[in-house]
Design an enzyme around this catalytic site. Structure first.
Site, PDB file in Angstrom:
ATOM      1  N   ASP A 179      11.721 -14.262  10.022  1.00 61.83           N
ATOM      2  CA  ASP A 179      12.533 -14.552  10.997  1.00 61.83           C
ATOM      3  C   ASP A 179      13.354 -13.447  11.130  1.00 61.83           C
ATOM      4  O   ASP A 179      14.224 -13.708  12.331  1.00 61.83           O
ATOM      5  CB  ASP A 179      13.272 -14.887   9.475  1.00 61.83           C
ATOM      6  CG  ASP A 179      13.092 -16.727   9.551  1.00 61.83           C
ATOM      7  OD1 ASP A 179      11.885 -17.315  10.167  1.00 61.83           O
ATOM      8  OD2 ASP A 179      12.621 -17.265   8.526  1.00 61.83           O
ATOM      9  N   ARG A 198       0.508  -1.058   0.074  1.00 59.52           N
ATOM     10  CA  ARG A 198      -0.083  -0.138  -0.034  1.00 59.52           C
ATOM     11  C   ARG A 198       1.536   1.543  -0.280  1.00 59.52           C
ATOM     12  O   ARG A 198       0.740   2.349  -0.722  1.00 59.52           O
ATOM     13  CB  ARG A 198      -0.553   0.104   1.205  1.00 59.52           C
ATOM     14  CG  ARG A 198      -1.777   1.460   1.484  1.00 59.52           C
ATOM     15  CD  ARG A 198      -2.765   0.850   2.702  1.00 59.52           C
ATOM     16  NE  ARG A 198      -3.300   2.394   3.135  1.00 59.52           N
ATOM     17  CZ  ARG A 198      -2.635   3.106   4.103  1.00 59.52           C
ATOM     18  NH1 ARG A 198      -1.716   3.090   4.658  1.00 59.52           N
ATOM     19  NH2 ARG A 198      -3.247   4.102   4.628  1.00 59.52           N
TER      20      ARG A 198
HETATM   21  O1  F6P Z   1      11.090 -17.341   5.419  1.00 60.34           O
HETATM   22  C1  F6P Z   1       9.731 -17.115   6.860  1.00 60.34           C
HETATM   23  C2  F6P Z   1       9.936 -18.846   6.651  1.00 60.34           C
HETATM   24  O2  F6P Z   1       8.498 -18.876   7.451  1.00 60.34           O
HETATM   25  C3  F6P Z   1      10.409 -19.623   7.827  1.00 60.34           C
HETATM   26  O3  F6P Z   1      10.615 -19.484   9.257  1.00 60.34           O
HETATM   27  C4  F6P Z   1      10.070 -21.054   7.606  1.00 60.34           C
HETATM   28  O4  F6P Z   1      11.591 -22.087   7.729  1.00 60.34           O
HETATM   29  C5  F6P Z   1       9.834 -20.868   6.639  1.00 60.34           C
HETATM   30  O5  F6P Z   1       9.948 -20.441   5.821  1.00 60.34           O
HETATM   31  C6  F6P Z   1       9.220 -22.154   5.803  1.00 60.34           C
HETATM   32  O6  F6P Z   1       8.492 -22.184   4.409  1.00 60.34           O
HETATM   33  P1  F6P Z   1       7.140 -23.007   3.717  1.00 60.34           P
HETATM   34  O7  F6P Z   1       6.306 -22.349   3.936  1.00 60.34           O
HETATM   35  O8  F6P Z   1       7.781 -22.754   2.077  1.00 60.34           O
HETATM   36  O9  F6P Z   1       7.236 -23.631   4.002  1.00 60.34           O
END
Ligand code: F6P
Length: 323
Positions: free
Chosen positions: A128, A21
């Site tokens: 993260d 946005r």
């Molecule tokens: O990068 C964000 C995140 O949520 C990480 O903490 C996790 O390891 C990963 O993505 C999980 O990814 P996906 O939803 O593609 O399995």
């Protein structure tokens, strides 16, 4: 520069919409045409590029997920994929890009910039918080609050039953969600990839706590922790300490959803506006971050290579305050 495009890529994060946005409204404020690329690099390769208006981003600041959709693109990792993406951008007359995502997104952006030189600014969007050059990434604060809400609830039942709980939170290569939710949730122990631990050590610390008449334990386990996941660790510990009543819980993708917190909405808005202004002032190949309350730009390559240094202090907080 007359035409720029914005996209979200990698794992979605609460606050991405607030950032989209801000980018759209800032572009319009500067008399620039703004396009949305749907499904990140996948959409760039396929040419799923559509004009956005001020109305396109009405009523989204409070919504989790991303209205531009997201994806992890294998094709963009190939030279052919990136060539297709470049051709699509050219055919839509896109002269600048704003990428909202995490380290995978910025790795791709840095390579693409090196190869084709399209001016690109990044906004850190990942739960993260594992990027150098910003105190907070968009989505991190909301994810930690979601985790904390669950941890508080688990603590109620852990305390009632005198149980040990291993609670797994997200963070494939990063322990920031684990550390912050361990501090905020008053956890007894935290296991993160940045500080490898051993099963023996975990068992010793549990025994020690038990000896001091602690009767319920919360151990926060980051997804990328080296010993194994929460289910595996709880099984191993149970085998060695059968007298303890042990359970595990994996909080999973619930941490990625939900309405963004006030902090996430505000930083996303600030970063979105700054990203557009940076692009128009000739900056490129950089991420906009906020450090000590101020906007700061960091080259893409540094955002995913350099490490932050607060880990030791945060681990100490968990250890000292849980005694
Ligand atoms: O990068 C964000 C995140 O949520 C990480 O903490 C996790 O390891 C990963 O993505 C999980 O990814 P996906 O939803 O593609 O399995």
């Amino acid at each position: 520069m007359k035409n720029i495009a914005v996209f979200t890529s990698g794992g979605d994060a609460p606050g991405m919409n607030a950032c989209v946005r801000a980018v759209v409204r800032a572009a319009i404020h500067n008399n620039i045409n703004i396009y949305g690329i749907y499904r990140g690099y996948e959409g760039m390769i396929k040419g799923d590029i559509r004009p956005l208006t001020s109305q396109s981003v009405s009523n989204i600041i409070q919504r989790g997920g991303t209205v531009l959709k997201s994806a992890r693109s294998d094709d963009f990792r190939t030279k052919e994929g990136r060539q297709k993406a470049y051709d699509q951008l050219k055919s839509h007359n896109i002269e600048g890009l704003i990428a909202i995502g995490g380290n995978g997104t910025f790795t791709g952006a840095a390579i693409f910039h090196q190869e084709y030189g399209i001016p690109t600014i990044g906004c850190p969007g990942t739960i993260d918080n594992d990027l150098y050059g910003t105190d907070f990434t968009i989505g991190f604060d909301t994810a930690v609050n979601t985790a904390l809400d669950a941890i508080d609830k688990i603590r109620d039942t852990a305390d009632s039953h005198d149980r040990v709980f291993f609670i797994e939170v997200m963070g494939r290569d990063s322990g920031y969600i684990a550390l912050r939710s361990a501090i905020g949730g008053g956890a007894e122990m935290v296991l993160i990839p940045e500080k490898p631990d051993s099963l023996e050590n975990v068992i010793e610390r549990l025994k020690h706590g038990w000896g001091r008449h602690k009767r319920s334990f919360i151990v926060i386990v980051a997804e990328g922790e080296e010993i194994g996941n929460a289910a595996f660790i709880s099984q191993k510990v149970k085998a060695q300490l059968p007298e303890l009543d042990i359970r595990f819980s994996n909080l999973g993708h619930v941490q990625r959803g939900g309405a963004p917190s006030a902090l996430d909405r505000v930083i996303a808005s600030r970063m979105g506006l700054s990203a557009v202004e940076a692009l128009l002032s000739g900056k490129t190949d950089m991420m906009v971050g906020i450090v000590n309350g101020r906007i700061k730009f960091t080259p893409f390559a540094e955002t995913f290579k350099k490490k932050r240094e607060q880990i030791a202090e945060m681990i100490k907080l968990v250890e000292v305050l849980s005694k």
